[in-house]
Design an enzyme around this catalytic site. Structure first.
Site, short mmCIF file in Angstrom:
data_model
loop_
_atom_site.label_atom_id
_atom_site.label_comp_id
_atom_site.label_asym_id
_atom_site.label_seq_id
_atom_site.Cartn_x
_atom_site.Cartn_y
_atom_site.Cartn_z
N GLU A 32 0.87 -1.16 0.00
CA GLU A 32 0.00 0.00 0.00
C GLU A 32 0.92 1.22 0.00
O GLU A 32 1.80 1.31 0.86
CB GLU A 32 -0.82 -0.05 1.30
N ARG A 275 4.45 -13.27 9.87
CA ARG A 275 5.11 -11.97 9.72
C ARG A 275 6.49 -12.01 10.33
O ARG A 275 6.74 -12.79 11.25
CB ARG A 275 4.37 -10.88 10.50
N LYS A 285 3.78 0.75 10.35
CA LYS A 285 3.96 2.03 9.66
C LYS A 285 3.51 3.18 10.55
O LYS A 285 4.10 4.25 10.54
CB LYS A 285 3.15 2.03 8.36
P1 ATP Z 1 2.00 -2.18 8.19
O1 ATP Z 1 1.12 -2.99 9.06
O2 ATP Z 1 3.37 -1.94 8.71
O3 ATP Z 1 1.32 -0.93 7.69
P2 ATP Z 1 1.15 -3.55 5.88
O4 ATP Z 1 1.03 -5.01 5.94
O5 ATP Z 1 -0.10 -2.77 5.97
O6 ATP Z 1 2.25 -3.09 6.91
P3 ATP Z 1 1.51 -3.34 3.08
O7 ATP Z 1 2.08 -2.22 2.30
O8 ATP Z 1 0.08 -3.63 2.91
O9 ATP Z 1 1.87 -3.05 4.58
O10 ATP Z 1 2.36 -4.65 2.88
C1 ATP Z 1 2.71 -5.20 1.64
C2 ATP Z 1 3.05 -6.65 1.84
O11 ATP Z 1 4.10 -6.81 2.79
C3 ATP Z 1 1.87 -7.44 2.36
O12 ATP Z 1 1.76 -8.63 1.60
C4 ATP Z 1 2.22 -7.73 3.79
O13 ATP Z 1 1.67 -8.95 4.21
C5 ATP Z 1 3.74 -7.76 3.75
N1 ATP Z 1 4.30 -7.42 5.06
C6 ATP Z 1 4.09 -6.29 5.77
N2 ATP Z 1 4.70 -6.35 6.98
C7 ATP Z 1 5.32 -7.56 7.02
C8 ATP Z 1 6.11 -8.24 8.02
N3 ATP Z 1 6.39 -7.69 9.19
N4 ATP Z 1 6.58 -9.47 7.70
C9 ATP Z 1 6.32 -10.03 6.52
N5 ATP Z 1 5.58 -9.46 5.56
C10 ATP Z 1 5.08 -8.23 5.81
MG MG Z 2 -1.67 -3.77 4.14
MG MG Z 3 -0.94 -1.15 6.90
#
Ligand code: ATP
Ligand code: MG
Ligand code: MG
Length: 569
Positions: A32, A275, A285
């Site tokens: 995102e 994760r 984030k």
């Molecule tokens: P945050 O919770 O930090 O905002 P997010 O999951 O919302 O992270 P995205 O930009 O949606 O962030 O993530 C893109 C991809 O990265 C998704 O497939 C997500 O599952 C993966 N991802 C995010 N954080 C992790 C993590 N700590 N370990 C492994 N994969 C991750």
């Molecule tokens: Mg996300």
């Molecule tokens: Mg997020």
């Protein structure tokens, strides 16, 4: 290349190729664009792109830009830079917003099938009707609307006739389902806000589960890899894919053909993995944004941040991060990785590849009084003790040197192996020296050491083989370049900065000594570095020439990691 990576996801892919279920695989990384990527994303990137690469498939980069309120196009560029920096490239760059027209057609198809309805409940009522884990939900009074009425209302939602939150399009699944995600989840909501790419023409936006499942299907994704918190969403993911059934509804893909976007509809399979969590870090984030916003760090790429931009500026290499991800492995087991595993991967990579240099961070002058005034010579030093291919460099040596203040003790503690009055030490690559005189100012602070270099102990001479307990590093005072040396350490001093016991927040767990900036001296060959060049400064640790601030005439080095783990419990 090492042994092939083994984990349950790669095993599924291997089996699917062997059985002929797929002739080729396709994955995607779907960030995102609402912030910079962090170390957690590195795990997902290495998995999504890595699996595709290892099995001869393709991986797309897809921006999940379905929420115009949270997105910023500046992140879109930064994310691409980060993925490339890690060493990956995408087959196609897509945006979920490329598919807005397809999503809307798919929604109408669901309405015609009786699989979706327009609901007038307020967000609060929807929450109330949803029920709980132990209690079934209640059906919306709008669930029985006719197809014609639903189609009409959905089109008017899209045309902008209703204010934000007035109506939603909901899937018509099962309010009694044990899985709350299946209790008539929202598929579209109204939001009067222009989209940064799709423009002002939209005021309804698809929800994540719907957009994500269909995005995967549109792109012919075979294995949709995501983190464990989406496990409970998988039935909804499958529901969206099956009910919309793009593979048998080519008319829904017409808007893409018109835009020249090639597409292959497949039936994607979602597979979840755990994760990445690392102690001593925060990774959400929201918290990373707060650290920057509250001025607790010096920006998104502060070398103490766990963003990829921060790690890069700290001196982390793509190879070190990929090694780290390999060591962590892929499983469904949630765990917290020790920070030392991350630092260990960096040490191992830099130990093997970083050239050695000499630098002094807390300088004290040592005058070798038996050398003639103005004496200067050039010594040849290997750049790496174990890798000849890194070559040699010239290191100037002269009568006056800078050594570390802490390498001298007037009254040495037990076991001391460095300089003491009257004692001998080996000067790295230059011979054996002795201190004869300690010069102090009126406060008693030592300002200079005067000593003697054993003329029979120069490199290559017989006398150099004499047994001496300690070896210290040095730089020639006349040739050294003054440098700003930023001594970074972990940003948090608590293993779990997210621990909010006793009303604390992560702000209370900040390490007050995470950044210290000193003026030191480096040898000329270090000053000449290009930004982002990494070195081992002998006996001090691994350092990188700062990506933004370093210049050969005004060197700036960041400590990436110490030589040894000093945090071990
Ligand atoms: P945050 O919770 O930090 O905002 P997010 O999951 O919302 O992270 P995205 O930009 O949606 O962030 O993530 C893109 C991809 O990265 C998704 O497939 C997500 O599952 C993966 N991802 C995010 N954080 C992790 C993590 N700590 N370990 C492994 N994969 C991750
Ligand atoms: Mg996300
Ligand atoms: Mg997020």
């Amino acid at each position: 290349a090492g042994a092939p990576r083994q984990d349950f996801i790669r095993q599924i892919v291997r089996d699917d190729l062997a059985s002929g279920k797929h002739a080729a695989i396709r994955t995607r990384f779907p960030p995102e664009p609402n912030g910079y990527l962090h170390i957690g994303h590195a795990k997902a990137i290495c998995l999504d792109f890595g699996v595709a690469e290892e099995f001869g498939g393709l991986c797309n980069l897809r921006f999940d830009d379905t929420n115009p309120a949270k997105e910023d196009p500046a992140f879109v560029q930064a994310i691409q830079d980060d993925v490339r920096w890690l060493g990956f490239d995408w087959a196609e760059l897509r945006h979920a917003s490329d598919y807005f027209e397809v999503y809307a057609l798919a929604a109408e198809k669901l309405i015609r099938q009786g699989d979706a309805f327009v609901c007038d409940l307020t967000p609060e009522q929807i929450r109330e009707y949803r029920g709980t884990l132990t209690e079934p939900g209640r059906e919306s009074p709008f669930r029985g609307r006719s197809v014609e009425e639903n189609l009409d209302l959905f089109r008017r939602m899209r045309a902008g006739e209703f204010p934000d939150g007035a109506r939603t399009l909901r899937a018509r699944i099962d309010m009694a389902s044990g899985n709350i995600n299946l209790r008539d989840p929202a598929l579209y909501r109204i939001k009067h806000m222009p989209h940064p790419i799709a423009g002002a023409g939209w005021c309804i936006y698809p929800m994540y589960d719907f957009a994500h499942a269909l995005g995967d299907a549109i792109e012919g994704i075979t294995h949709s890899l995501c983190t464990l918190e989406f496990e409970d969403h998988r039935p909804l993911y499958d529901w969206c894919v099956d009910r919309v059934d793009l593979a048998h509804s080519p008319e829904l893909l017409a808007p893409l053909a018109a835009r020249g976007l090639p597409n292959v509809a497949a039936k994607p399979r979602q597979i979840e993995f755990s994760r990445l969590n690392i102690n001593y870090t925060v990774m959400s984030k929201r918290k990373l944004v707060a650290l920057v916003g509250e001025g607790l760090v010096d920006g998104w790429d502060d070398p103490r941040m766990y963003t990829l931009q921060g790690l890069r500026r700290r001196g982390y290499t793509p190879a070190a991060l990929r090694l780290f991800v390999d060591r962590v492995g892929i499983s469904k087991q949630n765990s917290v990785i020790d920070f030392s595993v991350l630092e260990g991967a960096l040490r191992d990579d830099l130990d093997a590849h970083a050239p050695r240099r000499m630098a002094v961070v807390d300088p004290l002058k040592l005058v070798l009084a038996n050398l003639p005034d103005g004496h200067t010579e050039t010594l040849a030093f290997a750049n790496h003790p174990k890798d000849d291919t890194l070559g040699t460099r010239e290191v100037p040596f002269s009568r006056e040197l800078w050594i570390e203040r802490e390498d001298f003790a007037e009254v040495p503690p037990k076991g001391w192996k460095r300089l003491v009055p009257g004692g001998e030490v080996r000067l790295r690559g230059a011979g054996i020296a002795r201190v004869d005189e300690v010069v102090k100012d009126e406060d008693g602070t030592i300002v200079e050491l005067r000593g003697w270099l054993d003329p029979e102990s120069r490199p290559g001479m017989e006398g150099a083989n004499r047994k001496i307990k300690g070896t210290i590093h040095w730089v020639s005072a006349a040739h050294a370049r003054e440098a700003e040396i930023r001594l970074y350490d972990r940003l948090f001093s608590a293993a779990d900065p997210d621990d909010e016991a006793d009303g604390k927040t992560y702000r209370d767990h900040l390490n007050p000594d995470s950044k210290r900036s000193v003026r030191g001296f480096v040898e000329p060959a270090a000053a000449a570095a290009a930004p982002e060049q990494t070195f081992q400064f002998e006996r001090l640790g691994y350092f990188v020439a700062d990506r933004h601030d370093h210049r050969p005439e005004a060197p700036v080095f960041n400590r990436s990691v110490s030589l040894r783990d000093t945090w071990a419990a």
